[in-house]
Design a protein around this motif. Structure first.
Motif, mmCIF file in Angstrom:
data_model
loop_
_atom_site.group_PDB
_atom_site.id
_atom_site.type_symbol
_atom_site.label_atom_id
_atom_site.label_comp_id
_atom_site.label_asym_id
_atom_site.label_seq_id
_atom_site.Cartn_x
_atom_site.Cartn_y
_atom_site.Cartn_z
ATOM 1 N N THR A 215 -34.185 8.017 42.103
ATOM 2 C CA THR A 215 -34.518 9.126 43.001
ATOM 3 C C THR A 215 -33.437 10.191 42.956
ATOM 4 N N ARG A 216 -32.188 9.785 42.985
ATOM 5 C CA ARG A 216 -31.081 10.744 42.965
ATOM 6 C C ARG A 216 -31.008 11.493 41.638
ATOM 7 N N ALA A 217 -31.276 10.778 40.554
ATOM 8 C CA ALA A 217 -31.278 11.434 39.243
ATOM 9 C C ALA A 217 -32.377 12.487 39.168
ATOM 10 N N CYS A 218 -33.576 12.161 39.680
ATOM 11 C CA CYS A 218 -34.670 13.132 39.719
ATOM 12 C C CYS A 218 -34.310 14.337 40.584
ATOM 13 N N LEU A 219 -33.769 14.055 41.766
ATOM 14 C CA LEU A 219 -33.427 15.111 42.710
ATOM 15 C C LEU A 219 -32.405 16.072 42.121
ATOM 16 N N LEU A 220 -31.346 15.530 41.546
ATOM 17 C CA LEU A 220 -30.260 16.368 41.039
ATOM 18 C C LEU A 220 -30.672 17.190 39.829
ATOM 19 N N THR A 221 -31.546 16.655 38.986
ATOM 20 C CA THR A 221 -31.856 17.324 37.721
ATOM 21 C C THR A 221 -33.202 18.039 37.698
ATOM 22 N N GLY A 222 -34.111 17.719 38.621
ATOM 23 C CA GLY A 222 -35.435 18.301 38.566
ATOM 24 C C GLY A 222 -36.281 17.737 37.451
ATOM 25 N N ARG A 223 -35.976 16.503 37.050
ATOM 26 C CA ARG A 223 -36.695 15.864 35.948
ATOM 27 C C ARG A 223 -37.064 14.438 36.314
ATOM 28 N N ASN A 224 -37.883 13.814 35.485
ATOM 29 C CA ASN A 224 -38.252 12.413 35.702
ATOM 30 C C ASN A 224 -37.091 11.488 35.384
ATOM 31 N N HIS A 225 -37.094 10.312 35.984
ATOM 32 C CA HIS A 225 -35.895 9.481 35.916
ATOM 33 C C HIS A 225 -35.667 8.851 34.551
#
Length: 769
Positions: A104-114
């Motif tokens: 979730t944090r990776a998606c949130l920070l980057t605007g991409r799928n995990h």
């Protein structure tokens, strides 16, 4: 301006020199004369300048909360600050996360799928395979990197948990720590959770002493966020900031001051079934869910409240009192930040994105709950010990539940209640219960008419939303890396139009084999039991546009739609590197994990000064044969202290000298086991050695080999061990050399219990399998 603020501004300026923005040499537009009197300034701008009237941006991400917990979304836990933000902003009721924290944090920070950014599950168990290795590509920049290139100052405060675990050593590398991914400053913890009173903290890339002197971590985090903003606004009042605030709440351990727990005394005595009914009614009244929604059947293993014994009811209610107090305290602390922004006249020009949870409510308390921390879940003692024995032990600690003396997480019955009206929980990526979370967007400058938004959206859309609202530009390159496109769909179109058709049409989900594919109101999904063969998985089909909590499986009646969605999942899997699926009968052995420096060493040498090295990033002490040798000088009979310690007061291992004797202590989830040398130490140089000979065992209570102590190669103590004694991988507190930083592994000494002799080095030798 106070002296402290002046020092902070100086540190801020020096920090920018170390973490410079992309800043090509600008053209000089003035006049450079032979003398200063002949020179005219060009008013050269050396750094990026934010768009005119660009708002401050604040992301607030909570942890493991559950859709039906906070009063802002119909829950019975009072969150007046969240209520106010929602009542003056927008509630999004169809917002989704990935079902677990790191992705979730990776998606949130980057605007991409995990999987697109190599974070398939919790970062601690990343696998060396494409889409799975834990190393977020620099070609997929973070919102902090983008904001900084657009003239923002950037601060991260709280939980991080997206740096590859092998990089969490004093040697780094630090380019995937927060300050390497666009943040000017970071203050917080790198792991998935930490103790709220003796946390494993870092500021930028430097360790922070864990003793908070009685303060709660959330209070300290909000203080630090305010400090960063104060320094920035003092030095550059016209410059916007981006704040990423991620407290550990309400991930376990559920710890908070007793007054917050006592606030809810007796309020949940009616139990989790009554809670679900009450919250469902409140959610309908708020317009959070349609009036036609009914409660789904209970998750497996959860008993009806009325069938519980009086002692079960008593301890289970106390667990939720502690959780509720923790959440209300978090609301209060975030309120301090909101009031501060108002006091400095920045609130109206601040875009606040509040995500009340990074996944569904947590199943990590099992059916009984636990009081000794996350390791009860990790080592599976939560499931191996007898239910009745666990209830008796929890009852013995009743008065301590929720305080710093315990590390609690509530039982699955309360997780189910906190997730009202959905089925399933955190980690269950197939389900709305695992992935649907409350979202609030508050921005007074743009949102003039508060309301509810029902458009489907995903956490990968938050950063595209912030970029569009703030008018930022995504650079073609960041730090020399050509940028890939964003994958989320901006929600800016919904701010002024509640009826706008949803633009996010397709989204996959996958965590440890549980998986789903959404398309335009339809959803195909698989619940996968961790450790089971994928051959037993069964696909289900739901029309979630009409069946929001997935009660009517249409797989048998609409096989064509199911096949269409299954094919779509396969296409998404290939596009985003979802395969290989994790979570079947193949264990995630050390050989498959992304390697760190200690993972490839047969022998490791550690020196005094190493402190709170995360267990996964340190030399492994987990379920294998090894030895620990300490080269020391004993001054006299009073020499004492820690040689090596791993973990703390709930779980850990300690190798130490006390009372002129060489000793070890195992803390197996609050159960203490000791081994002590039969003879005293003598002054002078010595090699003090501990050995563990491991024999693989099935259950934690089963015999699993022996351990022994040596002084200069002479065996001075030996005992048989269980598998529990060999399961040394504490999560909340790390490895220390020469002291026990944080909390003490054993109550026989008081932390830090630094070694008073001379400790030259520690040598860890691993036996080959």
């Amino acid at each position: 301006m106070s002296y402290k603020t002046q020092l902070f501004i100086l540190a801020l300026v020096l920090g920018y020199q170390a973490q410079a923005q992309y800043s090509p040499q600008p053209a000089f537009k003035g006049v450079a004369g032979k003398t200063l009197s002949e020179t005219r300034s060009g008013n050269t701008a050396f750094n990026p300048v934010a768009p005119a009237a660009a708002p401050n941006i604040v992301y607030i991400l909570l942890d493991d909360v559950g859709f039906g917990a906070s009063s802002a979304f119909g829950g019975l836990v009072e969150t007046p600050v969240f209520d106010s933000l929602a009542n003056n902003g927008l509630r999004y009721t169809n917002f989704h996360t990935t079902a677990i924290c790191s992705p979730t944090r990776a998606c949130l920070l980057t605007g991409r799928n995990h999987h697109s950014v190599n974070v398939p599950t919790v970062i601690d168990v990343a696998i060396d395979a494409p889409g799975h290795n834990g190393y977020m590509p620099f070609e997929k920049g973070t919102i902090a990197e983008i904001a900084r290139e657009n003239g923002y100052n950037t601060f991260a405060v709280g939980k991080w948990h997206v740096t590859p675990t092998p990089d969490l050593t004093p040697a780094g590398p630090f380019n995937r720590w927060p300050t390497g991914r666009g943040f000017d400053h970071f203050f917080g913890f790198m792991a998935g959770e930490t103790d709220q009173y003796t946390p494993m903290l870092w500021e930028n890339t430097q360790k922070v002493e864990p003793d908070l002197h009685g303060q709660h971590l959330t209070t300290v985090l909000v203080d630090k966020a305010i400090e960063y903003i104060a320094g920035q606004q003092s030095a550059a009042p016209n410059k916007p900031f981006f704040l990423y605030l991620t407290p550990g709440a309400t991930h376990g351990p559920h710890q908070v001051e007793r007054k917050w727990i006592d606030k809810y005394k007796g309020r949940f005595d009616a139990g989790w079934d009554h809670y679900r009914e009450a919250v469902l009614a409140r959610q309908k009244k708020l317009g959070i869910i349609p009036d036609s929604v009914t409660l789904p059947v209970s998750n497996g293993g959860v008993k009806p409240w009325d069938s519980l014994s009086p002692i079960e009811k008593k301890v289970f209610a106390r667990f939720f009192e502690a959780y509720a107090g923790f959440l209300s305290h978090t609301d209060y602390e975030i309120g301090r930040l909101i009031h501060y922004l108002k006091d400095i006249h920045q609130l109206d020009n601040t875009l606040i994105v509040l995500m009340i949870g990074d996944n569904g409510a947590s199943k990590e308390g099992g059916l009984t709950g636990h009081v000794y921390g996350i390791n009860e879940y990790i080592d599976q003692s939560l499931f191996e010990e007898k239910y009745e024995d666990r209830i008796r032990e929890i009852a013995r600690r009743y008065n301590d539940i929720g305080t710093s003396l315990t590390g609690p997480n509530y039982p699955a019955g309360w997780a189910q209640a906190a997730n009202t009206p959905f089925r399933y929980l955190k980690q269950d990526a197939n389900s709305e219960g695992g992935t649907r979370n409350p979202l609030i967007i508050f921005y007074p400058k743009k949102i003039k008419q508060p309301g509810i938004r029902t458009q489907y959206t995903h956490v990968n859309s938050i950063t595209p939303t912030a970029i569009e609202i703030a008018g930022l530009k995504v650079p073609e390159t960041i730090n020399g890396y050509k940028q890939d496109s964003l994958e989320g769909i901006s929600l800016a179109y919904t701010l002024e139009d509640a009826q706008a058709p949803a633009r996010h049409h397709t989204q996959y989900y996958e965590i440890s084999g549980s998986r789903a594919i959404y398309q335009d109101g339809w959803k195909a999904e698989v619940y996968h039991r961790n450790g089971a063969s994928f051959s037993t998985d069964k696909w289900e089909l739901y029309n979630v546009a009409n069946d929001v909590n997935e009660q009517h499986n249409l797989a048998a009646t609409n096989p064509a739609k199911l096949k269409e969605l299954q094919d779509l999942f396969e296409a998404q899997a290939e596009k985003y590197h979802i395969y290989p699926l994790l979570g079947d009968t193949t264990p995630r052995l050390q050989a498959l994990l992304t390697k760190g420096p200690f993972d490839t060493q047969q022998q490791s040498v550690l020196y005094p000064g190493v402190t709170q090295l995360p267990a996964r990033a340190a030399p492994s002490l987990f379920q294998h044969s090894f030895s620990i040798s300490a080269e020391v000088e004993i001054k006299d009979n009073s020499t004492e202290g820690i040689l090596l310690a791993a973990g703390g007061r709930f779980t850990g291992f300690s190798f130490y000298v006390q009372g002129n004797k060489l000793k070890i202590a195992h803390n197996n989830n609050g159960k203490l086991v000791y081994l002590e040398a039969a003879q005293p130490l003598k002054p002078g140089k010595a090699v003090l050695k501990y050995t563990l000979q491991y024999t693989p065992a099935k259950k934690l209570v089963d015999p699993a080999g022996t351990e022994a102590l040596y002084i200069n190669d002479e065996k001075v103590a030996e005992r048989k061990i269980t598998k529990a004694d060999a399961t040394i991988m504490p999560y909340d507190e790390g490895v220390d050399v020469g002291l026990d930083n944080g909390s003490a592994v054993a109550p026989q000494y008081k932390a830090p219990f630094a070694f008073t002799g001379v400790l030259h080095k520690i040598i860890v030798d691993h036996q080959k399998p």
